[in-house]
Design an enzyme around this catalytic site. Structure first.
Site: not given
Ligand code: NAD
Ligand code: G6P
Ligand code: MN
Length: 441
Positions: A172, A263
């Site tokens: 995102d 980043y």
């Molecule tokens: P979080 O730890 O709050 O949530 C992750 C959840 O996944 C937890 O509830 C955990 O129990 C669960 N989980 C772990 N392994 C699992 C599996 N094998 N199967 C099912 N569930 C499982 O983390 P968060 O901060 O909410 O972030 C979640 C993910 O989304 C992270 O990888 C984060 O980097 C990613 N993210 C990516 C973007 C992006 O731009 N691509 C943006 C925001 C968040």
């Molecule tokens: C941005 C990035 C994600 C990252 C998120 C949250 O949206 O694109 O990849 O996971 O920020 O980062 P934070 O450090 O707030 O958990």
């Molecule tokens: Mn990202």
């Protein structure tokens, strides 16, 4: 496809999940739903968010069946779209990814440097398993994945499952940046067309065309060089994110060709960043004491009072909106433009075909059709080739259980650079990740 969709959110306990649920209820016109199911391996973590979702859907969209489960068979049966956001090892391991390198004077960050590598080698096992589990139950389902580090996950899934054509990896941050440009220009960016290139968390905007074909990039540069840069939702951001956005001004002063992804600050100014980061209190601590507490407390509050009306659980709706919009683009074959992660195949001139690049693509029922980017400057290509080699070697180290490849990957990583340092940090990460990584020999 069906008139109404069945969706499962994998990582139902994610801090981002309530925001996605809200976005789903807001956009039923473009994404009609029959069933929404949350799936997580951690029942306790998922429960408050599941209870929040129950109330939210009962109030906003009572026709949608809503549930949450830790049973794969229940989650993946007859689904059309899987929205996936897991964190293998949780915040406990993210904290180690950040602190172990930082204590050695190397950037420690969720997706960048040795921390990003460690996280990548944790995510891969679970991501392959999730794709295989989904396929066993719902062979036609689309998997929209934003599990980090998206660069390594995307490349790794291509390598391990080369015949898989219904996984789309997205981030995102380009949308967050576009909304932030909108704030400084005082205009809506939703109808603009970006030309973006790079790898995930490692890219640049070359152009952003408005409805009349004017490129907005020169104006954005000029404004930022004079006034600095703020996130669209600056009032709700933690200090570390404000510091991160502020660095865009520095990057533009030094490298004014394109608008950089935030980043890149870590790769371009590692010494400055290391000097300004606290190895004992990193972003994971900020999230644990901030976003995580806020989200879970709000879900518990909603469950207690029994209504989600006026709930402020979502801080950044760009994330949820993007996920819903891209899912809808596939479902309704809209061919709208999104910035997504796809195999290069000639899109960026000079980059290897198998590099997973982040570029603008038209997205429809047939998946993403990326737009050609063409030539880019030597400096940018050099940075990308180096980063690609690091990402590829990381995936191969994981696939082959190869210590040598892991050492090569970290030595190549711009934030490490020195082979002796790479070996030292690698050995510490192996110890910290012994429950998650394959044995490296
Ligand atoms: P979080 O730890 O709050 O949530 C992750 C959840 O996944 C937890 O509830 C955990 O129990 C669960 N989980 C772990 N392994 C699992 C599996 N094998 N199967 C099912 N569930 C499982 O983390 P968060 O901060 O909410 O972030 C979640 C993910 O989304 C992270 O990888 C984060 O980097 C990613 N993210 C990516 C973007 C992006 O731009 N691509 C943006 C925001 C968040
Ligand atoms: C941005 C990035 C994600 C990252 C998120 C949250 O949206 O694109 O990849 O996971 O920020 O980062 P934070 O450090 O707030 O958990
Ligand atoms: Mn990202």
């Amino acid at each position: 496809m069906k008139d109404k969709l069945n969706i499962v959110i994998v990582g139902g306990g994610s801090t981002w999940c309530p925001g996605i649920l809200k976005a789903l209820t807001k956009h039923m016109d473009i994404l009609p739903l029959n069933r929404v199911m949350l799936y997580d391996i951690d029942a306790e973590r998922q429960r408050p968010i599941g209870e929040f979702g129950k109330i939210l859907f009962a109030e906003e969209e009572p026709g949608v069946e809503f549930g949450y489960t830790t049973d794969k068979d229940e989650a993946y049966a007859d689904v059309d779209f899987v929205l996936c956001q897991i964190r293998t090892g949780g915040y406990e391991m993210r904290s180690k990814d950040e602190k172990i390198p930082l204590h050695m004077g190397i950037i420690g960050q969720e997706t960048v440097g040795p921390g990003g590598m460690a996280y990548g080698m944790r995510s891969m096992h679970d991501m392959v398993e999730i794709v295989n589990d989904v396929r066993a139950h719902s062979p036609e389902a689309w998997i929209i994945n934003y599990t980090n580090p998206a660069a390594i996950v995307a490349y790794g899934l291509e390598r391990v499952l080369p015949d898989e054509h219904r996984v789309l990896n997205i981030c995102d941050q380009p949308v967050n940046l576009m909304r932030s440009y909108g704030r400084l220009l005082g205009r809506d960016m939703s109808k603009t067309e970006p030309v973006y290139f790079g790898l995930n968390h490692f890219g640049w905007f070359k152009h952003i065309y408005d409805e009349e074909g004017h490129d907005l990039v020169p104006q954005i540069k000029e404004y930022t060089e004079k006034n600095g840069f703020l996130p669209a939702d600056a009032e709700q951001r933690d200090q570390s994110w404000l510091d991160t956005y502020a660095m865009v001004k520095d990057m533009l002063e030094d490298f004014p060709d394109y608008l950089p992804n935030t980043y890149l600050q870590y790769y371009l100014y590692p010494e400055y960043k290391v000097a300004h980061l606290d190895p004992d209190y990193t972003r994971s601590d900020e999230v644990i004491n901030g976003r995580e507490k806020r989200v879970f407390a709000e879900c518990e509050r909603v469950a207690k009072v029994g209504t989600a009306k006026n709930s402020s659980v979502v801080q950044n709706d760009a994330h949820g909106d993007m996920i819903v919009e891209i899912t809808s683009a596939i479902y309704r074959n809209t061919n709208k433009t999104f910035i997504v992660i796809v195999p290069n195949n000639g899109i960026i001139e000079g980059m290897p075909d198998d590099a997973m690049v982040e570029v603008a693509a038209s997205v429809g029922a047939n998946g993403p059709q990326p737009y050609a980017v063409g030539k880019i400057g030597t400096f940018y290509r050099g940075l990308m080739e180096n980063q690609y080699a690091y990402e590829r070697l990381t995936v191969e180290a994981w696939m082959e259980g190869s210590y040598e490849k892991a050492l090569q990957a970290l030595t190549l990583n711009r934030l490490v650079g020195d082979a002796k340092k790479a070996r030292k940090v690698l050995d510490k990460l192996i110890e910290a990740n012994k429950d998650y990584w394959p044995e490296l020999k």
